[in-house]
Design a protein around this motif. Sequence first.
Motif, PDB file in Angstrom:
ATOM      1  N   GLY A 248      34.315 -83.631 -35.579  1.00  0.00           N
ATOM      2  CA  GLY A 248      33.769 -83.884 -34.260  1.00  0.00           C
ATOM      3  C   GLY A 248      34.568 -84.919 -33.493  1.00  0.00           C
ATOM      4  N   THR A 249      34.247 -85.007 -32.188  1.00  0.00           N
ATOM      5  CA  THR A 249      34.926 -85.949 -31.297  1.00  0.00           C
ATOM      6  C   THR A 249      33.903 -86.581 -30.375  1.00  0.00           C
ATOM      7  OG1 THR A 249      36.921 -84.577 -31.322  1.00  0.00           O
ATOM      8  CG2 THR A 249      36.748 -86.238 -29.585  1.00  0.00           C
ATOM      9  N   ILE A 250      34.044 -87.863 -30.150  1.00  0.00           N
ATOM     10  CA  ILE A 250      33.261 -88.568 -29.125  1.00  0.00           C
ATOM     11  C   ILE A 250      34.237 -88.991 -28.032  1.00  0.00           C
ATOM     12  CG2 ILE A 250      31.833 -90.574 -28.579  1.00  0.00           C
ATOM     13  CD1 ILE A 250      30.808 -90.504 -31.442  1.00  0.00           C
ATOM     14  N   ARG A 251      33.983 -88.499 -26.817  1.00  0.00           N
ATOM     15  CA  ARG A 251      34.854 -88.818 -25.687  1.00  0.00           C
ATOM     16  C   ARG A 251      34.102 -89.691 -24.684  1.00  0.00           C
ATOM     17  NH1 ARG A 251      36.697 -83.539 -26.956  1.00  0.00           N
ATOM     18  NH2 ARG A 251      38.956 -83.501 -27.299  1.00  0.00           N
ATOM     19  N   PHE A 287      25.862-100.242 -15.241  1.00  0.00           N
ATOM     20  CA  PHE A 287      26.912 -99.245 -15.432  1.00  0.00           C
ATOM     21  C   PHE A 287      26.636 -98.395 -16.664  1.00  0.00           C
ATOM     22  CE2 PHE A 287      30.986 -97.693 -17.022  1.00  0.00           C
ATOM     23  CZ  PHE A 287      31.537 -97.126 -15.875  1.00  0.00           C
ATOM     24  N   LEU A 288      26.757 -97.078 -16.487  1.00  0.00           N
ATOM     25  CA  LEU A 288      26.539 -96.137 -17.582  1.00  0.00           C
ATOM     26  C   LEU A 288      27.804 -95.310 -17.801  1.00  0.00           C
ATOM     27  CD1 LEU A 288      22.951 -94.851 -16.648  1.00  0.00           C
ATOM     28  CD2 LEU A 288      23.549 -96.643 -18.294  1.00  0.00           C
ATOM     29  N   TYR A 289      28.239 -95.239 -19.037  1.00  0.00           N
ATOM     30  CA  TYR A 289      29.404 -94.430 -19.391  1.00  0.00           C
ATOM     31  C   TYR A 289      28.991 -92.969 -19.603  1.00  0.00           C
ATOM     32  CZ  TYR A 289      32.385 -98.525 -20.196  1.00  0.00           C
ATOM     33  OH  TYR A 289      33.135 -99.665 -20.039  1.00  0.00           O
ATOM     34  N   ASN A 290      29.861 -92.056 -19.216  1.00  0.00           N
ATOM     35  CA  ASN A 290      29.674 -90.636 -19.507  1.00  0.00           C
ATOM     36  C   ASN A 290      30.141 -90.364 -20.930  1.00  0.00           C
ATOM     37  OD1 ASN A 290      28.794 -89.279 -16.898  1.00  0.00           O
ATOM     38  ND2 ASN A 290      30.556 -90.472 -16.190  1.00  0.00           N
ATOM     39  N   ILE A 291      29.194 -89.960 -21.759  1.00  0.00           N
ATOM     40  CA  ILE A 291      29.465 -89.717 -23.182  1.00  0.00           C
ATOM     41  C   ILE A 291      29.478 -88.213 -23.436  1.00  0.00           C
ATOM     42  CG2 ILE A 291      28.757 -90.224 -25.546  1.00  0.00           C
ATOM     43  CD1 ILE A 291      29.337 -92.747 -23.957  1.00  0.00           C
ATOM     44  N   LYS A 292      30.470 -87.753 -24.174  1.00  0.00           N
ATOM     45  CA  LYS A 292      30.539 -86.338 -24.558  1.00  0.00           C
ATOM     46  C   LYS A 292      30.818 -86.254 -26.055  1.00  0.00           C
ATOM     47  CE  LYS A 292      32.777 -81.967 -23.269  1.00  0.00           C
ATOM     48  NZ  LYS A 292      33.827 -81.361 -22.410  1.00  0.00           N
ATOM     49  N   ILE A 293      29.867 -85.693 -26.792  1.00  0.00           N
ATOM     50  CA  ILE A 293      30.013 -85.508 -28.237  1.00  0.00           C
ATOM     51  C   ILE A 293      30.245 -84.030 -28.501  1.00  0.00           C
ATOM     52  CG2 ILE A 293      28.972 -85.845 -30.505  1.00  0.00           C
ATOM     53  CD1 ILE A 293      27.161 -87.959 -29.254  1.00  0.00           C
ATOM     54  N   GLU A 294      31.359 -83.725 -29.155  1.00  0.00           N
ATOM     55  CA  GLU A 294      31.702 -82.333 -29.463  1.00  0.00           C
ATOM     56  C   GLU A 294      31.865 -82.167 -30.969  1.00  0.00           C
ATOM     57  OE1 GLU A 294      34.322 -80.441 -26.021  1.00  0.00           O
ATOM     58  OE2 GLU A 294      35.180 -82.350 -26.700  1.00  0.00           O
ATOM     59  N   THR A 295      31.265 -81.109 -31.495  1.00  0.00           N
ATOM     60  CA  THR A 295      31.502 -80.710 -32.876  1.00  0.00           C
ATOM     61  C   THR A 295      32.009 -79.274 -32.860  1.00  0.00           C
ATOM     62  OG1 THR A 295      29.269 -79.857 -33.255  1.00  0.00           O
ATOM     63  CG2 THR A 295      29.631 -82.222 -33.627  1.00  0.00           C
ATOM     64  N   GLU A 296      32.201 -78.705 -34.020  1.00  0.00           N
ATOM     65  CA  GLU A 296      32.692 -77.322 -34.090  1.00  0.00           C
ATOM     66  C   GLU A 296      31.674 -76.332 -33.546  1.00  0.00           C
ATOM     67  OE1 GLU A 296      33.914 -76.617 -38.145  1.00  0.00           O
ATOM     68  OE2 GLU A 296      34.747 -78.647 -38.279  1.00  0.00           O
ATOM     69  N   THR A 297      30.388 -76.733 -33.508  1.00  0.00           N
ATOM     70  CA  THR A 297      29.350 -75.782 -33.098  1.00  0.00           C
ATOM     71  C   THR A 297      28.501 -76.236 -31.914  1.00  0.00           C
ATOM     72  OG1 THR A 297      27.792 -76.747 -34.691  1.00  0.00           O
ATOM     73  CG2 THR A 297      29.133 -74.866 -35.446  1.00  0.00           C
ATOM     74  N   LEU A 300      27.207 -82.152 -26.670  1.00  0.00           N
ATOM     75  CA  LEU A 300      26.065 -82.860 -26.096  1.00  0.00           C
ATOM     76  C   LEU A 300      26.583 -83.991 -25.218  1.00  0.00           C
ATOM     77  CD1 LEU A 300      22.938 -83.064 -26.095  1.00  0.00           C
ATOM     78  CD2 LEU A 300      23.143 -84.723 -27.948  1.00  0.00           C
ATOM     79  N   LYS A 301      26.010 -84.107 -24.007  1.00  0.00           N
ATOM     80  CA  LYS A 301      26.409 -85.146 -23.073  1.00  0.00           C
ATOM     81  C   LYS A 301      25.245 -86.107 -22.829  1.00  0.00           C
ATOM     82  CE  LYS A 301      29.637 -82.140 -20.559  1.00  0.00           C
ATOM     83  NZ  LYS A 301      29.982 -81.569 -19.232  1.00  0.00           N
ATOM     84  N   ASP A 302      25.599 -87.329 -22.449  1.00  0.00           N
ATOM     85  CA  ASP A 302      24.597 -88.320 -22.059  1.00  0.00           C
ATOM     86  C   ASP A 302      25.286 -89.398 -21.251  1.00  0.00           C
ATOM     87  OD1 ASP A 302      22.171 -89.603 -21.798  1.00  0.00           O
ATOM     88  OD2 ASP A 302      21.926 -90.095 -23.917  1.00  0.00           O
ATOM     89  N   LYS A 303      24.501 -90.247 -20.608  1.00  0.00           N
ATOM     90  CA  LYS A 303      25.012 -91.434 -19.937  1.00  0.00           C
ATOM     91  C   LYS A 303      24.441 -92.644 -20.689  1.00  0.00           C
ATOM     92  CE  LYS A 303      25.576 -89.548 -15.277  1.00  0.00           C
ATOM     93  NZ  LYS A 303      27.006 -89.857 -15.120  1.00  0.00           N
ATOM     94  N   ILE A 304      25.307 -93.475 -21.228  1.00  0.00           N
ATOM     95  CA  ILE A 304      24.884 -94.586 -22.078  1.00  0.00           C
ATOM     96  C   ILE A 304      25.558 -95.872 -21.607  1.00  0.00           C
ATOM     97  CG2 ILE A 304      24.926 -95.528 -24.426  1.00  0.00           C
ATOM     98  CD1 ILE A 304      24.731 -92.709 -25.501  1.00  0.00           C
TER      99      ILE A 304
END
Length: 613
Positions: A248-251, A287-297, A300-304
Amino acid sequence: MRRLAILLLILTLSSSLYSQNENSTKIDLITNVINRNLISLDGRWNYIVDPYENGFYDYRRRPYDEIGDRTGGFYSNRKPADKTDRVEYDFELSPAMTIPGDWNSQVNELKLYEGTVWFKRDFDVKKKSDKRYFLYFGAVNYEAHVYFNGKKLGVHIGGFTPFNFEVTDLLEDGENFVVVKVDNSRRFDGVPTVNTDWWNYGGITRDVFLIETNATFIRDCKLQLNNNDLGMIEGFVQLDGAKDEQNGTIRIEEANINYKFKTGSNGYATIKIRAGKLNLWSPENPFLYNIKIETETDTLKDKIGFRTIAVKGTDILLNGKPVFLRGICLHEENPLKTGRAYSEAEALMLLNWAKELNCNYVRLAHYPHNEYMVRTAEKMGLLVWEEIPVYWTIQWENESTFRNAMNQLEEMIVRDRNRANVIIWSMGNETPVTEERIRFMSKLAERARELDGSRLISAALEVHRKENEPFTYMVDDPLGKYLDVLSFNEYIGWYDGKPDKCSKINWEFGYDKPVVISETGAGALQGYNADSLTVWSEEHQAYFYKKQLEMIGKQKQIKGMTPWILVDFRSPRRQHPVYQNFWNRKGLVSSSGIKKKAYFVLKDFYDKIENRK
């Protein structure tokens, strides 16, 4: 002090009746729901009022769903097979009400009703064979029995926290129906118990969604700034599904973060991101960061947002700097339309009044509010105190009562632990000093720290007068040992003497910790004008605040306050036919949205505090 020593000794020597470790409870709540693929089931639901619970029990008091009897149980939504078939209910011919919503405010005959109401909703869906489906409720007050296409999914107890059930195998491609038995009866073994000071709104009071996920999806994640290292983001990612081991990746683009991780055989990955210098969240800079979590399947996005919160001596430190919490309490209630405030627009209305008061902080009393309230406050730069309804006196020695409180605590924390503005988890409000209660609440505090060690722990305590010194008030509750912030409720000048008494009070705090006054206030009927000593007048409420704020301003250990309360709210306890009429009138804003005189007294106080920084 003798009482304190004895109680602490008892606690030290007693066995842990309420033993619990971090892994002893699996919490299957799906988080970050509003950023997922949703089918809304909000709208018009048919309902049947069932005070005798005829749709749940047969004449021998046996539950229809346990004995497998589909003929009498309302859960089956049965229709007559032919003209000879007798069925004594019909959802389609029954009235409908709006969900989310409460029955007390929508149906006049149910204004004071406490008991069972059945709800049913039909819906169509195009089922996808490679997807999974979950039925999600934001909250149902108080006990919910949930059925899907005639099959029982389970029971949830607790009126203010979310829950979900998987329905993948039950979902039909096309027509489906949901039936929910809702019972808002007050209970001696409940959390809260039978005695409260707010309206017992019954119903499906928050959003209902059908969540569509991939076969293996990101069920939960936690991303928080390490309190001791401003460049380290820590947490976890938890997958749910057959394909547990994934890359997975957290961007986080604004922070130039592209972090790789791998989940283990349980679908879990520990996250440790060296982030460098971050733009820290604060009331002045939400201030909220745009979070994008990607796995192989899944993706999921959120603002944290990222921030630190800690205590040092008697200071509360936000991002390492002392902060004074200029706050106000509020209930989850919209006075302008009657009933629960469940929408983002209603949260914005209530929180705007707090911002206009120059608040940087709100106490969400006395239960977890809806997710829109917390997220909207986060966007607006309002710090938040969240609380479970361990309120006044509950059954401290009852194991099921404790488990109920624990479950509500866990569901609250799991839902909101990624919200940067939440800085305090509260274990309860105005509870009595006994060893059973201290054991009960200290175990809740212990569990809160296990689930989320990045926030402060508190509870709204009571004050006591020092023996033989009538004007010396003490905060010496043994529970204070387990808290980070010492908070207490006091109504000197309202329930305790006249406002002038405030100038005579001496305070003793039994702990070298920051102090926050979690409640103080006086009632006033907006538009009723008299002299400053005439109770129920706006002038009296304003004078009360003037004397209170003079007293509070002299106490250097006090680092914040949340007066009671932002807006007038409904309560069956408040029965004076002229000044109350089933309303608690301690609001600084009236039931028609008009600001009372005391509102401006408190605003002036907060303006001066802010300008002294």
